[in-house]
Write a protein that holds these residues in place. Structure first.
Motif, PDB file in Angstrom:
ATOM      1  N   PRO A  12       0.828  -1.217   0.000  1.00  0.00           N
ATOM      2  CA  PRO A  12       0.000   0.000   0.000  1.00  0.00           C
ATOM      3  C   PRO A  12       0.859   1.264   0.000  1.00  0.00           C
ATOM      4  O   PRO A  12       2.002   1.258   0.481  1.00  0.00           O
ATOM      5  CB  PRO A  12      -0.785  -0.128   1.313  1.00  0.00           C
ATOM      6  N   ILE A  13       0.316   2.346  -0.549  1.00  0.00           N
ATOM      7  CA  ILE A  13       0.931   3.674  -0.460  1.00  0.00           C
ATOM      8  C   ILE A  13       0.015   4.520   0.405  1.00  0.00           C
ATOM      9  O   ILE A  13      -1.138   4.794   0.033  1.00  0.00           O
ATOM     10  CB  ILE A  13       1.084   4.312  -1.857  1.00  0.00           C
ATOM     11  N   ASN A  14       0.501   4.939   1.572  1.00  0.00           N
ATOM     12  CA  ASN A  14      -0.302   5.704   2.528  1.00  0.00           C
ATOM     13  C   ASN A  14       0.245   7.122   2.673  1.00  0.00           C
ATOM     14  O   ASN A  14       1.452   7.360   2.500  1.00  0.00           O
ATOM     15  CB  ASN A  14      -0.305   5.033   3.895  1.00  0.00           C
ATOM     16  N   ASP A  15      -0.640   8.067   2.997  1.00  0.00           N
ATOM     17  CA  ASP A  15      -0.171   9.415   3.312  1.00  0.00           C
ATOM     18  C   ASP A  15       0.269   9.475   4.764  1.00  0.00           C
ATOM     19  O   ASP A  15       0.284   8.442   5.468  1.00  0.00           O
ATOM     20  CB  ASP A  15      -1.259  10.454   3.018  1.00  0.00           C
ATOM     21  N   LEU A  16       0.652  10.667   5.236  1.00  0.00           N
ATOM     22  CA  LEU A  16       1.170  10.808   6.599  1.00  0.00           C
ATOM     23  C   LEU A  16       0.126  10.451   7.649  1.00  0.00           C
ATOM     24  O   LEU A  16       0.475  10.085   8.776  1.00  0.00           O
ATOM     25  CB  LEU A  16       1.679  12.235   6.822  1.00  0.00           C
ATOM     26  N   SER A  17      -1.139  10.543   7.282  1.00  0.00           N
ATOM     27  CA  SER A  17      -2.213  10.209   8.226  1.00  0.00           C
ATOM     28  C   SER A  17      -2.598   8.733   8.172  1.00  0.00           C
ATOM     29  O   SER A  17      -3.458   8.296   8.929  1.00  0.00           O
ATOM     30  CB  SER A  17      -3.453  11.061   7.923  1.00  0.00           C
ATOM     31  N   GLY A  18      -1.937   8.001   7.290  1.00  0.00           N
ATOM     32  CA  GLY A  18      -2.242   6.582   7.193  1.00  0.00           C
ATOM     33  C   GLY A  18      -3.349   6.239   6.216  1.00  0.00           C
ATOM     34  O   GLY A  18      -3.742   5.076   6.118  1.00  0.00           O
ATOM     35  N   HIS A  19      -3.857   7.256   5.504  1.00  0.00           N
ATOM     36  CA  HIS A  19      -4.923   6.998   4.539  1.00  0.00           C
ATOM     37  C   HIS A  19      -4.320   6.412   3.257  1.00  0.00           C
ATOM     38  O   HIS A  19      -3.287   6.873   2.769  1.00  0.00           O
ATOM     39  CB  HIS A  19      -5.688   8.285   4.220  1.00  0.00           C
ATOM     40  N   LEU A  20      -5.011   5.438   2.701  1.00  0.00           N
ATOM     41  CA  LEU A  20      -4.529   4.750   1.509  1.00  0.00           C
ATOM     42  C   LEU A  20      -4.667   5.650   0.290  1.00  0.00           C
ATOM     43  O   LEU A  20      -5.745   6.153  -0.012  1.00  0.00           O
ATOM     44  CB  LEU A  20      -5.318   3.450   1.303  1.00  0.00           C
ATOM     45  N   LEU A  21      -3.547   5.842  -0.421  1.00  0.00           N
ATOM     46  CA  LEU A  21      -3.543   6.664  -1.623  1.00  0.00           C
ATOM     47  C   LEU A  21      -3.515   5.809  -2.888  1.00  0.00           C
ATOM     48  O   LEU A  21      -4.024   6.201  -3.930  1.00  0.00           O
ATOM     49  CB  LEU A  21      -2.325   7.594  -1.631  1.00  0.00           C
ATOM     50  N   GLY A  22      -2.881   4.663  -2.792  1.00  0.00           N
ATOM     51  CA  GLY A  22      -2.735   3.792  -3.948  1.00  0.00           C
ATOM     52  C   GLY A  22      -1.912   2.576  -3.585  1.00  0.00           C
ATOM     53  O   GLY A  22      -1.778   2.233  -2.408  1.00  0.00           O
ATOM     54  N   MET A  23      -1.332   1.942  -4.566  1.00  0.00           N
ATOM     55  CA  MET A  23      -0.541   0.732  -4.334  1.00  0.00           C
ATOM     56  C   MET A  23       0.647   0.714  -5.284  1.00  0.00           C
ATOM     57  O   MET A  23       0.612   1.328  -6.353  1.00  0.00           O
ATOM     58  CB  MET A  23      -1.379  -0.536  -4.540  1.00  0.00           C
ATOM     59  N   VAL A  24       1.681   0.018  -4.876  1.00  0.00           N
ATOM     60  CA  VAL A  24       2.837  -0.191  -5.740  1.00  0.00           C
ATOM     61  C   VAL A  24       3.002  -1.687  -5.964  1.00  0.00           C
ATOM     62  O   VAL A  24       2.940  -2.484  -5.033  1.00  0.00           O
ATOM     63  CB  VAL A  24       4.113   0.437  -5.142  1.00  0.00           C
ATOM     64  N   VAL A  25       3.150  -2.070  -7.221  1.00  0.00           N
ATOM     65  CA  VAL A  25       3.276  -3.479  -7.618  1.00  0.00           C
ATOM     66  C   VAL A  25       4.697  -3.711  -8.109  1.00  0.00           C
ATOM     67  O   VAL A  25       5.187  -2.973  -8.972  1.00  0.00           O
ATOM     68  CB  VAL A  25       2.275  -3.826  -8.743  1.00  0.00           C
TER      69      VAL A  25
END
Length: 588
Positions: A235-248
């Motif tokens: 997962p790619i999360n912001d500083l608040s821990g919210h999911l922004l996207g994913m890296v494969v």
């Protein structure tokens, strides 16, 4: 070409890049009706550029601040208004301030008719606008530099990297990913991830739920066909821990197997230089093996236990063009009958209870582009012989539970201590498989037939054992040396190595006569001891199974649990020994 202005931290921008800032300064000056107002950009007291804020600057002032000219006064870094005169005698006010950096400064120039407070206000606004613009330029440059570093790092990786948003749109793909799927980056960015990676919906759900998705084999659609890759999704999360996207991340199975082989010891260590032998027969064998090393044909190495069959197999591999790929060895006698198929061919996810999620590659796949060494091939059961033959003929394997053939490019080297022709005559080995394996036959002589190599072997083994055991090389009396030369060495080099290790461990205080009695007479003495224990009136009052069970148990105790030694002394294979132990419930 635009001039370059260098500020703090070597940040650069062009004069052309300051045009929008100039327009803002003009607008402010015009709103305040600040005619004949201009600013001058200085570096170390030298005029770099001047920009008119509103109206026209007299020609004499324009000449006075001509770019490249050094100012004749030293107030260019003062923030207090000061007076100066141009060559025509006209007097002007000026005020300056240091910019972001010790050498750069900005000067505002206006007629003496200006109210000083208006001039200071214009100059303050000008400095604020310049500072904000420089900060913006610096931030933008930092972002661009960071992106350049990130892209360079991503493109240097040997595995593919794809970044996606929560809707499944591909935002970025490194060079390796584009090569792996054989799709240009601009086209790849237009493909939804679910069309590229099969089963993406389930993968995405598991990652969103916080479940790790690591090292799974997943089918991926390429420009040519569907290919299997080893995939990790994070997962790619912001500083608040919210999911922004994913890296494969994608790794080619073949490259992954090379890494596995490297770090699990599936590499050939021996070369032909490690083969010790000056006898005519050994020199002939080494020359012959060098000649056929680079051939893709299968090799069958026959020889008694301990004659160095795997040393030759590894040497052949290292002497071939496959030397940089894996050398994968499997002992056909050491693996239980119900497991050998999965070991050779692998299995798919869910093939059987306890199967690893994502499946598991077999030895054939691990040896792709390399060599597969089938040791003790004579112990393989008939049904497995048929499956092995099919894999060799087709150049492909099918995993247990799988539905498609996986092409493999493998060079087969098989070894046995049995006479396979005789096994064929007995109906224990398939004739067609024998022909497939023995395209290039190689028969290693026992040690008793190459006695001239014994002195070299003894010296080499003494040096190696002394070094490994941190002991001095023991002195060997001539009589003992002669006994060693006269001995038949039924266990060949492995038995010789056993004796020398004992000799080095005991600092030479070890009798060769005792060793011979221990190694060659143990089988007969154990048989007689068993018979004496049970003999009543010249016969043994028990069934043959009972006698065999007791005899095997005593042999195991006698050999301290060394199954290879037990099997050798009993004259059976280890696989047969394990079957008998299972039959008599002799669990070790």
């Amino acid at each position: 070409m635009a001039k370059k202005l260098f500020f703090q931290n070597d940040l650069s921008c062009s004069v052309d890049g300051l045009k929008s800032l100039t327009e803002q300064l003009r607008e402010v000056a015009c709103q305040l009706q600040a005619h004949d107002f201009c600013y001058v950009l200085l570096r170390d007291g030298i005029c770099v550029d001047r920009v008119v804020a509103c109206g026209d600057v007299p020609k004499v002032l324009s000449m006075y601040f001509e770019p490249g000219k050094r100012l004749s006064f030293s107030h260019y870094s003062s923030e207090v208004p000061f007076e100066f005169s141009t060559p025509d005698g006209q007097k002007w006010w000026a005020i300056s301030s240091v910019l972001e950096g010790d050498s750069w400064s900005l000067m505002a120039v206006f007629p003496q008719s200006y109210d000083s407070r208006l001039a200071e206000m214009l100059f303050t606004l000008m400095l604020q606008l310049v500072h904000e613009r420089m900060m913006g330029i610096q931030m933008q440059q930092n972002i661009e530099n960071n992106n350049s570093f990130t892209f360079a790092i991503m493109n240097s990786l040997r595995f593919g990297v794809i970044a996606i948003d929560l809707e499944g749109h591909i935002l970025y793909a490194n060079d390796t990913a584009c090569v792996m799927v054989n799709i240009r980056r601009r086209d790849l960015l237009l493909i939804p991830i679910h069309q590229l990676v099969q089963g993406w919906a389930a993968i995405s759900e598991s990652v969103v739920a916080g479940v790790k998705f690591q090292n799974e084999e997943v089918p991926v659609m390429t420009a040519d066909a569907v290919a299997r890759f080893n995939i990790n999704v994070s997962p790619i999360n912001d500083l608040s821990g919210h999911l922004l996207g994913m890296v494969v991340s994608l790794r080619e199975i073949e490259n992954l197997y090379e890494i596995v082989n490297k770090y699990t010891g599936m590499q050939a260590r021996y070369t032909f230089d490690d083969v010790v032998g000056k006898s005519k027969e050994m020199r002939r064998l080494v020359d012959y093996a060098r000649t056929i090393a680079d051939s893709p044909s299968t090799v069958l190495i026959e020889g008694e236990s301990g004659t160095g069959k795997e040393v030759f197999a590894q040497s052949i591999h290292n002497g071939s063009s496959r030397r940089d790929a894996g050398f994968v060895a499997i002992n056909c006698a050491a693996i239980p009958e119900n497991l050998i198929e999965s070991e050779l061919f692998g299995y798919d996810d869910g093939a059987f209870t306890g199967a690893k999620k994502g499946g598991h590659p077999g030895k054939f796949e691990l040896a792709h582009k390399g060599t597969l060494f089938l040791d003790e091939i004579g112990e393989m059961k008939a049904d497995m012989q048929a499956k092995l033959l099919r894999a060799i003929q087709e150049g492909a394997v099918m995993r247990i539970g799988g539905t498609k053939l996986i092409p493999v490019d493998v060079r087969i080297i098989a070894a046995t201590n049995k006479n396979l022709k005789r096994e064929v005559e007995k109906g224990l080995f398939r004739l067609d498989l024998f022909y497939r394996l023995s395209v290039i036959p190689l028969k290693l002589p026992p040690l008793r037939q190459r006695k001239s190599d014994l002195p070299s072997l003894i010296r080499l083994l003494m040096q190696k054992k002394s070094l490994r055991l941190h002991k001095n090389i023991p002195h060997l009396h001539y009589s003992e040396f002669q006994q060693m030369l006269d001995y038949a060495w039924p266990g060949n080099i492995r038995e010789l190595e056993n004796f020398i290790e004992q000799l080095v461990n005991l600092d030479g205080k070890f009798s060769f006569d005792y060793f011979k009695q221990q190694m060659t007479d143990s089988y007969h003495s154990t048989v007689m001891a068993d018979a004496d224990e049970y003999r009543v009136g010249g016969f043994i009052p028990c069934s043959m199974d009972e006698l065999e069970k007791e005899h095997i148990k005593k042999m195991i105790d006698h050999c301290s649990g060394n199954m290879s030694q037990v099997a050798r002394l009993l004259g059976v294979s280890r696989n047969t020994l394990y079957l008998k132990m299972k039959k008599y419930e002799l669990v070790r």
